[in-house]
Write a protein that holds these residues in place. Sequence first.
Motif, PDB file in Angstrom:
ATOM      1  N   TYR A  17     -17.519  97.720   9.784  1.00 18.34           N
ATOM      2  CA  TYR A  17     -18.234  96.884   8.820  1.00 18.34           C
ATOM      3  C   TYR A  17     -19.250  95.631   9.246  1.00 18.34           C
ATOM      4  CZ  TYR A  17     -14.568  99.108   6.168  1.00 18.34           C
ATOM      5  OH  TYR A  17     -13.611 100.168   5.545  1.00 18.34           O
ATOM      6  N   GLY A  18     -19.236  95.298  10.530  1.00 17.39           N
ATOM      7  CA  GLY A  18     -19.993  94.315  11.099  1.00 17.39           C
ATOM      8  C   GLY A  18     -19.625  92.888  10.674  1.00 17.39           C
ATOM      9  N   ILE A  19     -18.240  92.781  10.451  1.00 17.52           N
ATOM     10  CA  ILE A  19     -17.828  91.514  10.193  1.00 17.52           C
ATOM     11  C   ILE A  19     -16.572  91.060  11.179  1.00 17.52           C
ATOM     12  CG2 ILE A  19     -18.630  91.575   7.855  1.00 17.52           C
ATOM     13  CD1 ILE A  19     -15.735  92.217   7.048  1.00 17.52           C
ATOM     14  N   LEU A  20     -16.271  89.927  11.038  1.00 14.43           N
ATOM     15  CA  LEU A  20     -14.832  89.578  11.727  1.00 14.43           C
ATOM     16  C   LEU A  20     -13.918  89.620  10.864  1.00 14.43           C
ATOM     17  CD1 LEU A  20     -16.004  86.224  13.429  1.00 14.43           C
ATOM     18  CD2 LEU A  20     -15.745  88.526  14.675  1.00 14.43           C
ATOM     19  N   ARG A  21     -12.682  90.215  11.869  1.00 18.30           N
ATOM     20  CA  ARG A  21     -11.597  91.001  10.781  1.00 18.30           C
ATOM     21  C   ARG A  21     -10.232  90.031  11.741  1.00 18.30           C
ATOM     22  NH1 ARG A  21     -10.952  95.356   7.295  1.00 18.30           N
ATOM     23  NH2 ARG A  21     -13.111  95.466   6.169  1.00 18.30           N
ATOM     24  N   GLU A  22      -9.236  89.911  10.952  1.00 20.30           N
ATOM     25  CA  GLU A  22      -8.166  89.313  11.562  1.00 20.30           C
ATOM     26  C   GLU A  22      -7.567  90.364  12.582  1.00 20.30           C
ATOM     27  OE1 GLU A  22      -4.119  87.228  10.555  1.00 20.30           O
ATOM     28  OE2 GLU A  22      -5.649  87.404   8.960  1.00 20.30           O
ATOM     29  N   SER A  23      -7.399  90.027  13.638  1.00 26.35           N
ATOM     30  CA  SER A  23      -6.740  90.777  14.590  1.00 26.35           C
ATOM     31  C   SER A  23      -5.343  90.855  14.922  1.00 26.35           C
ATOM     32  CB  SER A  23      -7.565  90.616  16.190  1.00 26.35           C
ATOM     33  OG  SER A  23      -6.862  91.484  17.119  1.00 26.35           O
ATOM     34  N   ALA A  24      -4.545  91.783  15.241  1.00 27.98           N
ATOM     35  CA  ALA A  24      -2.850  91.963  15.228  1.00 27.98           C
ATOM     36  C   ALA A  24      -2.601  91.470  16.673  1.00 27.98           C
ATOM     37  CB  ALA A  24      -2.605  93.214  14.864  1.00 27.98           C
ATOM     38  N   SER A  25      -3.413  91.683  17.628  1.00 24.82           N
ATOM     39  CA  SER A  25      -3.171  91.431  19.004  1.00 24.82           C
ATOM     40  C   SER A  25      -3.449  90.126  19.515  1.00 24.82           C
ATOM     41  CB  SER A  25      -3.973  92.434  20.057  1.00 24.82           C
ATOM     42  OG  SER A  25      -5.413  92.231  19.588  1.00 24.82           O
ATOM     43  N   ASP A  26      -2.624  89.521  20.287  1.00 28.40           N
ATOM     44  CA  ASP A  26      -2.585  88.264  20.991  1.00 28.40           C
ATOM     45  C   ASP A  26      -3.966  88.222  21.926  1.00 28.40           C
ATOM     46  OD1 ASP A  26      -2.203  85.839  22.152  1.00 28.40           O
ATOM     47  OD2 ASP A  26      -0.403  86.115  22.950  1.00 28.40           O
ATOM     48  N   PRO A  27      -4.812  87.318  22.134  1.00 27.46           N
ATOM     49  CA  PRO A  27      -5.901  87.150  23.092  1.00 27.46           C
ATOM     50  C   PRO A  27      -5.340  87.226  24.428  1.00 27.46           C
ATOM     51  CG  PRO A  27      -6.178  85.648  21.540  1.00 27.46           C
ATOM     52  CD  PRO A  27      -4.851  85.962  21.082  1.00 27.46           C
ATOM     53  N   TYR A  28      -4.160  86.510  24.824  1.00 32.44           N
ATOM     54  CA  TYR A  28      -3.715  86.514  26.250  1.00 32.44           C
ATOM     55  C   TYR A  28      -3.264  88.211  26.540  1.00 32.44           C
ATOM     56  CZ  TYR A  28      -1.032  86.183  30.183  1.00 32.44           C
ATOM     57  OH  TYR A  28      -0.586  86.412  31.680  1.00 32.44           O
ATOM     58  N   MET A  29      -2.857  89.085  25.678  1.00 31.16           N
ATOM     59  CA  MET A  29      -2.387  90.018  25.828  1.00 31.16           C
ATOM     60  C   MET A  29      -3.798  91.123  26.116  1.00 31.16           C
ATOM     61  SD  MET A  29       0.568  89.957  25.884  1.00 31.16           S
ATOM     62  CE  MET A  29       1.145  91.505  26.317  1.00 31.16           C
ATOM     63  N   LEU A  30      -4.760  90.742  25.263  1.00 31.28           N
ATOM     64  CA  LEU A  30      -6.093  91.394  25.722  1.00 31.28           C
ATOM     65  C   LEU A  30      -6.495  91.272  26.920  1.00 31.28           C
ATOM     66  CD1 LEU A  30      -8.056  90.973  22.342  1.00 31.28           C
ATOM     67  CD2 LEU A  30      -6.854  93.210  23.259  1.00 31.28           C
ATOM     68  N   ILE A  31      -6.597  89.965  27.410  1.00 28.61           N
ATOM     69  CA  ILE A  31      -7.084  89.576  28.848  1.00 28.61           C
ATOM     70  C   ILE A  31      -6.240  90.299  30.026  1.00 28.61           C
ATOM     71  CG2 ILE A  31      -6.131  87.139  29.054  1.00 28.61           C
ATOM     72  CD1 ILE A  31      -9.886  88.515  29.911  1.00 28.61           C
ATOM     73  N   ALA A  32      -4.844  90.222  29.497  1.00 27.58           N
ATOM     74  CA  ALA A  32      -3.809  90.418  30.476  1.00 27.58           C
ATOM     75  C   ALA A  32      -4.062  91.904  30.896  1.00 27.58           C
ATOM     76  CB  ALA A  32      -2.341  90.247  30.313  1.00 27.58           C
ATOM     77  N   GLU A  33      -4.435  92.930  30.080  1.00 29.23           N
ATOM     78  CA  GLU A  33      -4.443  94.160  29.972  1.00 29.23           C
ATOM     79  C   GLU A  33      -5.985  94.402  30.787  1.00 29.23           C
ATOM     80  OE1 GLU A  33      -4.419  96.177  26.064  1.00 29.23           O
ATOM     81  OE2 GLU A  33      -2.540  95.383  25.648  1.00 29.23           O
ATOM     82  N   PHE A  34      -7.067  93.553  30.539  1.00 25.39           N
ATOM     83  CA  PHE A  34      -8.175  94.065  31.210  1.00 25.39           C
ATOM     84  C   PHE A  34      -8.050  93.182  32.617  1.00 25.39           C
ATOM     85  CE2 PHE A  34     -12.575  91.941  32.254  1.00 25.39           C
ATOM     86  CZ  PHE A  34     -13.099  93.093  32.186  1.00 25.39           C
ATOM     87  N   LEU A  35      -7.270  92.527  32.992  1.00 27.10           N
ATOM     88  CA  LEU A  35      -6.864  91.899  34.483  1.00 27.10           C
ATOM     89  C   LEU A  35      -5.894  92.663  35.245  1.00 27.10           C
ATOM     90  CD1 LEU A  35      -7.733  88.080  33.681  1.00 27.10           C
ATOM     91  CD2 LEU A  35      -9.028  89.825  34.887  1.00 27.10           C
ATOM     92  N   ALA A  36      -5.155  93.713  34.470  1.00 29.40           N
ATOM     93  CA  ALA A  36      -4.289  94.393  34.993  1.00 29.40           C
ATOM     94  C   ALA A  36      -4.347  95.061  36.387  1.00 29.40           C
ATOM     95  CB  ALA A  36      -3.492  95.172  34.128  1.00 29.40           C
ATOM     96  N   ASP A  37      -5.554  95.554  36.602  1.00 28.70           N
ATOM     97  CA  ASP A  37      -5.987  96.431  37.601  1.00 28.70           C
ATOM     98  C   ASP A  37      -6.654  95.694  38.772  1.00 28.70           C
ATOM     99  OD1 ASP A  37      -8.302  96.040  36.369  1.00 28.70           O
ATOM    100  OD2 ASP A  37      -9.006  98.025  36.744  1.00 28.70           O
ATOM    101  N   GLY A  38      -6.840  94.204  38.851  1.00 26.60           N
ATOM    102  CA  GLY A  38      -7.291  93.395  39.857  1.00 26.60           C
ATOM    103  C   GLY A  38      -8.129  92.356  39.185  1.00 26.60           C
ATOM    104  N   PRO A  39      -8.448  91.123  39.909  1.00 24.95           N
ATOM    105  CA  PRO A  39      -9.391  90.203  39.406  1.00 24.95           C
ATOM    106  C   PRO A  39     -10.715  90.657  38.863  1.00 24.95           C
ATOM    107  CG  PRO A  39      -9.215  90.091  41.700  1.00 24.95           C
ATOM    108  CD  PRO A  39      -8.486  91.135  41.262  1.00 24.95           C
ATOM    109  N   LYS A  40     -11.169  89.871  37.974  1.00 31.75           N
ATOM    110  CA  LYS A  40     -12.681  90.376  37.458  1.00 31.75           C
ATOM    111  C   LYS A  40     -13.496  89.070  37.491  1.00 31.75           C
ATOM    112  CE  LYS A  40     -11.780  94.628  35.762  1.00 31.75           C
ATOM    113  NZ  LYS A  40     -10.392  94.957  36.086  1.00 31.75           N
TER     114      LYS A  40
END
Length: 93
Positions: A17-40
């Motif tokens: 839709y090209g808009i901001l919507r409410e997210s069900a996920s916690d931002p810390y959980m998103l970054i934790a998944e992104f950094l799970a395989d090592g530092p970035k």
Amino acid sequence: RNGPPEVGRWLRFDDEYGILRESASDPYMLIAEFLADGPKRNQECVSYMQEQLGWSSRTFGRNRDKWETTGKLKRYRDPIHRSFWLVELVEEK
């Protein structure tokens, strides 16, 4: 600084839709998944959070600092390329 206090919800960019919507996920959980395989690199983390939640670099920096003070993340200079910062997930003991 002069805006309203943060609320207990997070926004994400919806490509369909090209808009901001409410997210069900916690931002810390998103970054934790992104950094799970090592530092970035810090800029990679900023780009990822911008893509996922529509955060600016300042918003990510503010939250990164908060997570650093609570001991969830660690930031340090890249030992090879000293001009870059690395962000790493702190292991739970």
